[in-house]
Design a protein around this motif. Sequence first.
Motif, PDB file in Angstrom:
ATOM      1  N   GLN A 779       0.839  -1.196   0.000  1.00 56.54           N
ATOM      2  CA  GLN A 779       0.000   0.000   0.000  1.00 56.54           C
ATOM      3  C   GLN A 779       0.877   1.250   0.000  1.00 56.54           C
ATOM      4  N   GLN A 783      -1.967   5.813   2.532  1.00 54.35           N
ATOM      5  CA  GLN A 783      -3.145   4.949   2.623  1.00 54.35           C
ATOM      6  C   GLN A 783      -3.087   4.082   3.882  1.00 54.35           C
ATOM      7  N   LEU A 784      -1.902   3.535   4.161  1.00 49.23           N
ATOM      8  CA  LEU A 784      -1.750   2.683   5.346  1.00 49.23           C
ATOM      9  C   LEU A 784      -1.898   3.501   6.623  1.00 49.23           C
TER      10      LEU A 784
END
Length: 935
Positions: A779, A783-784
């Motif tokens: 990712q 996003q993570l």
Amino acid sequence: MDMESASSVVLQALTQATSQDTALLKPAEEQLRQWETQPGFYSVLLNIFNNHMLDVNVRWLAVLYFKNGIDRYWRRVAPNALSEDEKTSLRAGLITNFNEPVNQIATQIAVLIAKVARLDCPRQWPELIPILLESVKGQDGLQQHRALLTFYHVTKTLASKRLAQDKRLFQDLASGIYSFACSLWSHHTDCFLQQVLAVDQAHALSSLERTLLSLKVLRKLTVHGFQEPQQNMEVMLLDFLEVHPCAFIPLIQRSLEFAVSYVFTAAGEGLVFERFTVQCMNLIKTIVKNEAYKPCKNIEDSKPESLEAHKIKTAFFTHPTLTEIGRRLVSHYFLLTKEELAMWEEDPEGFAVEETGGDSWKYSLRPCTEVLFLDIFHNYSQTLTPVLLEMVLNLQGPSNVEDPVQLLMKDAVYNAVGLAAYELFDNIDFDQWFNNQLLGELQVSHHRYKLIRRRVIWLIGQWISVKFKSELRPLLYEVILNLMQDPDLVTCQFLFLNVSSPVDDFEFRTEQFLPYLESIFSLLFQLLQQVTECDTKMQVLHVISCVIERVNIQIRPYVGCLVQYLPLLWKQSEEHNMLRCAILTTLVHLVQGLGAESKNLYLFLLPVIQLSTDVSQPPHVYLLEDGLELWLVTLENSPAITPELLRIFQNMSALLEMSSENLRTCFQIVNAYIYLSATDFLQNYAEGLCRCFCNLLKDITNEGQVQVLKVVEVALKVSPVLGAHMFQPLLPSVFRGIVDGERYPVVMSTYLGIMGRVLLQNASFFSSLLTQMASEYNQEIGQLLGGVIEMWVDRMDNITQPERRKLSSLALLSLLPSDNSVVQEKFCGIINICVEALHDVMTEDSDTGTLKDCMLMSHFEEPKLTDDEEPPTEQDKRKKLLALEDPVHSVSLQQYVYEKLKAQQALMGDQGFGALMETVDTEIVRQLQEFLQGL
């Protein structure tokens, strides 16, 4: 191992191992130890102990080595396990014949055959039972006895197995051979009776022994071999009372009539022997207290069997019957015998040990009568209380020292009143009795009155935690002090058993005891030196421990002699592990009482801890639990780390691998080392500890997982940078747990606590960890991060501790100010968490009327303690000093929120920040503004 060449060298080694010459003994033992794992060794041993021409001691030793080998190497999964071929050969050799001439060796062979049977019968050894049964039928007397002896040990061992499948196999065996076992017992009983009538004493004794063995076999088959015994009248025996109480109901009436008539009426006088009386009393006791024979409080909920049994008991235990049982128990069975009085005079210590023999009530008459009295009195107190009170009334006033019968009766009655203290709470004004009667009896100094002095001080010990005014304590302490200085050592020997009672109960007041502390402690120490029995030393040490625990730091001026004596006692008790356990317990309380001064004991203390917690040393089986507790309190009270104290941690790796019930204490010890000296400890042991933790986390309960993670959390709290570096291999699994949404709330709370520490206090490490995990999850970093924040906000309710809730708020706020779109998207959630935490920590200042963060600590103050409060340990002080530097306790959440929002506003401008705030619920914004008023 070649059998022909091996037999002679093994025989020679066994011969030398029986020598009294250590020069021969030690090398032989070492050689035999090395051969234990060699193929063929046990076949050689079998040939040696089956050779009746060899020396008995050599054969005996061969049997013992064989038996030990079964424990260590017979299981297929054991390291260096015996081959299946050799085990087949050994099983055949063990039951080739039953003609061992030496009784002791025959018993050992029977035991080792039973050990093999436990593991292999019936699957790998189906021929065992048929061969035993065939041999038992034989006409040869020796062969018949040895086969029967083996049959008993095999049956006993198989009956003890508790897995459901094993129990079914034993039940199958029992149903197949029960009739034969009954006929065997009947045959030997008939033979015995015929030989008695014929005055054939030699053969009668032999038959009696076979009868007893047959009965023991029958007992095991009967009790453990039938799931529904009540359906088979052939198997109805008295042992069912405990194992199958419902099956015993038809026998209750006859059993009570039989036992009571022989034990509590004139019918049994002069006819019964002690062991028979004990069994009768145990039978009565078990019927009286059996829960299956008592109806429920709501009669409608009771089983029919319980109502039937209760009806039988009620009909039997009439008022006259109970009165007679109560009177006879006290006036006959409680009386000290001539033998006991003689033993008291000749060996008072031995008598004290005998009297407090723990679990011996099943086998000894006196403890058995006391247990029966307690059970009957508890169940029928309304009937028996007036009986006992009448006996007390008849003995008012001092007894005539010239009347030994009266003295013995008073001793017995006082014994009964002490045992029934809780039942008599509402019927005896003990304070009045103490002042008007008992105190005077303690002051009678005549030598013969020592019997009553001893009993009265014991009686007070029984009642003190039941009903005894605290105002009377100083008077009691003076009495104890006077009695302990009694030159009559016989009295003194018993007093230490009772001194602990006024010190060990919940109404103890330190200030009342302190005036007597020096004198009583000194006399206890003298008694510890005078007594010679291990059991008595253990009990004196228990009292000393109670005193130290109660007075805590007040003991410091008086422990010098004890500190000097304990190393000698430890050395003398090398062969007595239970005494060493008592010493360890005393050391625990001593270290707690001495606090930081306990460092002066390290020369003795640390080797003791080293030995007690070393799993490679045999004594650890007994000493480990107390040794771990001593290790922990030593660390908690240590003012500074020492190389020797650090070195002991080498024992911990093996302890953690054991995953025993002591694992929680082990984790507390690890935490104590981190609090004591994080840098020294982590640099020396973190790598191995981390490996061990990784292995533990693969197979451990959720509670155990939390304990492991708390160690990491403590390390990060004490040293954020070093802790993160040293436990780096564990942190990815913590990160995964958060991202994947760990289901167990307490584990998730700990995960968030750990990650909160990393994010708040070691941002660069968090950044590198985030990069590593983004690669693993494939990712984008942003996003993570967004997923982590979202999960954090969502699972905030899993965190119940206010400290962790504030930590989470500080950690997430540390992401601000930020122009990262992901952080700004999660801004609403971050603010929600912060407002929740502000509700947790903000309280009104009573002086100013304004809100303040209740978790803030500005300086460390030694707390003011009352006499009954324990002073803080050195570890408590370390934690307080650490808290002064911890953001949770040094950073105002209110101020931090304000500064972070101001910084975000400066970064985005008023318009952009206004738009960001509009993503937050208006009620949350209102609450936030209230918290930030005045800043």
